[in-house]
Write an enzyme that holds these catalytic residues in place. Structure first.
Site, PDB file in Angstrom:
ATOM      1  NE  ARG A  51      -2.924  -3.009  -0.310  1.00  0.00           N
ATOM      2  CZ  ARG A  51      -3.568  -3.187  -1.459  1.00  0.00           C
ATOM      3  NH1 ARG A  51      -4.883  -3.209  -1.476  1.00  0.00           N
ATOM      4  NH2 ARG A  51      -2.903  -3.318  -2.576  1.00  0.00           N
ATOM      5  N   GLY A  67     -21.514  -3.294  -9.864  1.00  0.00           N
ATOM      6  CA  GLY A  67     -21.702  -2.569  -8.622  1.00  0.00           C
ATOM      7  C   GLY A  67     -20.850  -3.166  -7.505  1.00  0.00           C
ATOM      8  CD  GLN A 120     -16.377  -7.954   1.288  1.00  0.00           C
ATOM      9  OE1 GLN A 120     -15.765  -8.283   0.285  1.00  0.00           O
ATOM     10  NE2 GLN A 120     -15.983  -8.292   2.501  1.00  0.00           N
ATOM     11  N   GLY A 132     -11.675  -1.985   3.310  1.00  0.00           N
ATOM     12  CA  GLY A 132     -12.230  -1.773   1.975  1.00  0.00           C
ATOM     13  C   GLY A 132     -11.681  -0.563   1.245  1.00  0.00           C
ATOM     14  CD  GLU A 133      -6.889   3.410   1.709  1.00  0.00           C
ATOM     15  OE1 GLU A 133      -6.125   4.162   1.073  1.00  0.00           O
ATOM     16  OE2 GLU A 133      -6.716   3.125   2.909  1.00  0.00           O
ATOM     17  NE  ARG A 193     -13.916  -4.275  -0.540  1.00  0.00           N
ATOM     18  CZ  ARG A 193     -14.396  -4.369   0.684  1.00  0.00           C
ATOM     19  NH1 ARG A 193     -15.675  -4.136   0.916  1.00  0.00           N
ATOM     20  NH2 ARG A 193     -13.604  -4.687   1.685  1.00  0.00           N
ATOM     21  CG  ASN A 221      -4.952  -4.523   4.269  1.00  0.00           C
ATOM     22  OD1 ASN A 221      -5.036  -4.323   3.069  1.00  0.00           O
ATOM     23  ND2 ASN A 221      -5.341  -3.637   5.157  1.00  0.00           N
ATOM     24  NE  ARG A 275     -11.056  -7.743   2.077  1.00  0.00           N
ATOM     25  CZ  ARG A 275     -12.145  -8.178   1.455  1.00  0.00           C
ATOM     26  NH1 ARG A 275     -12.044  -8.735   0.274  1.00  0.00           N
ATOM     27  NH2 ARG A 275     -13.334  -8.066   2.004  1.00  0.00           N
TER      28      ARG A 275
END
Length: 289
Positions: free
Chosen positions: A43, A62, A65, A81-82, A84, A116, A119
């Site tokens: 990304r 909070g 995941q 998870g970047e 997040r 990625n 998602r």
């Protein structure tokens, strides 16, 4: 329908991660400051409004995941998870739940890409670039890239074709000003300057894909009327044959006729694609034909 040929994406990132370590191993909380972005992150664009919305959700509920990381020196590199992580920093959180995995360098891009794609967080140009990087980095053919990411080879090949667009048009596709449908039609226009002109018309006039196709047909008729060029007797057949070969081989193929002779030209966009074509062609025509 059960997918038999492409289990990689179907298994999901969790299954891929479980190849490296047990699922419940190395789960803990870490300071956000100790996490760093993935060097192989496919990304390149993170929507600020979407990040702000996620940040508000994290403030209230909070982070459910955990972020998946690997230890690199004194820091932890994010594998998945970047988005997040960025939202958590925006929300002012100090800590984040993480799962630490041992992932080798040669699989880092693969994990980031699969996560990625699952998602649906990559724009079409990022996805095409990631496929190209995966092929180049791991020396994979298009077929092998398709197997790794759970896509068909034609899907991967058609996505990779987007990288042939001029830089301005790639930016338009990446930011949603042009759809992939528009991009595929523009790729059939050989002149880059005309591609850009048509793209400007699409954006300014909000042309649909069908309207763009009609506009191109109009320009072709005008060019023929002005030039008066005599058509090759089999030109329409040759064009259709070239398009069929392009779809079949997953790479642009041209048939250039000169009288009764001519040339067949196969284009490739990377060394991996050249390897794939070479392997398919080197054995020659099938015996008995």
């Amino acid at each position: 329908m059960t997918q038999l040929k492409r289990p990689a994406l179907g298994r999901g990132l969790t299954s891929l991660m479980s190849q490296m370590a047990p699922e419940d191993a190395n789960q803990r909380e870490l300071p956000l400051g100790s996490l760093v972005p993935n060097r192989a992150q496919p990304r390149t664009h993170f929507d600020e409004a979407a990040l702000a919305e996620l940040a508000e959700s994290l403030k209230q509920h909070g982070m459910v995941q955990p972020i998946v990381v690997r230890k690199v020196g004194q820091q932890f590199e994010i594998i998945a998870g970047e988005r997040r992580w960025r939202a958590a920093r925006l929300a002012g959180l100090a800590m984040a739940p993480v799962v630490i995995k041992e992932v080798p360098d040669d699989r880092l891009l693969e994990f980031a890409l699969v996560e990625n794609i699952q998602r649906q967080e990559l724009n079409p140009i990022e996805e095409a670039t990631a496929y190209w990087q995966l092929g180049e980095h791991l020396r994979l053919t298009q077929e092998q890239v398709a197997d790794r990411v759970g896509k068909s080879r034609p899907q991967v090949a058609n996505t990779l074709r987007l990288l042939r667009l001029p830089a301005e048009l790639k930016a338009d596709v990446a930011h949603g000003r042009l759809s992939t449908g528009h991009a595929k039609v523009l790729l059939g226009v050989p002149d880059p300057r005309l591609q850009e002109q048509l793209a400007h018309e699409v954006v300014a006039q909000q042309l649909s894909v069908r309207a763009l196709e009609a506009r191109i047909q109009q320009l072709q008729k005008q060019a023929k009327a002005k030039g008066g060029r005599k058509k090759h007797p089999q030109e329409l057949f040759i064009k259709a044959a070239a398009e069929e070969l392009t779809q079949s081989w997953g790479t642009r193929i041209e048939i250039k006729a000169k009288g009764k002779a001519g040339a067949l030209v196969m284009h490739y966009g990377s060394e991996a694609e050249l390897d794939r074509l070479f392997e398919a062609l080197k054995h020659g025509p099938a015996k008995g034909r």
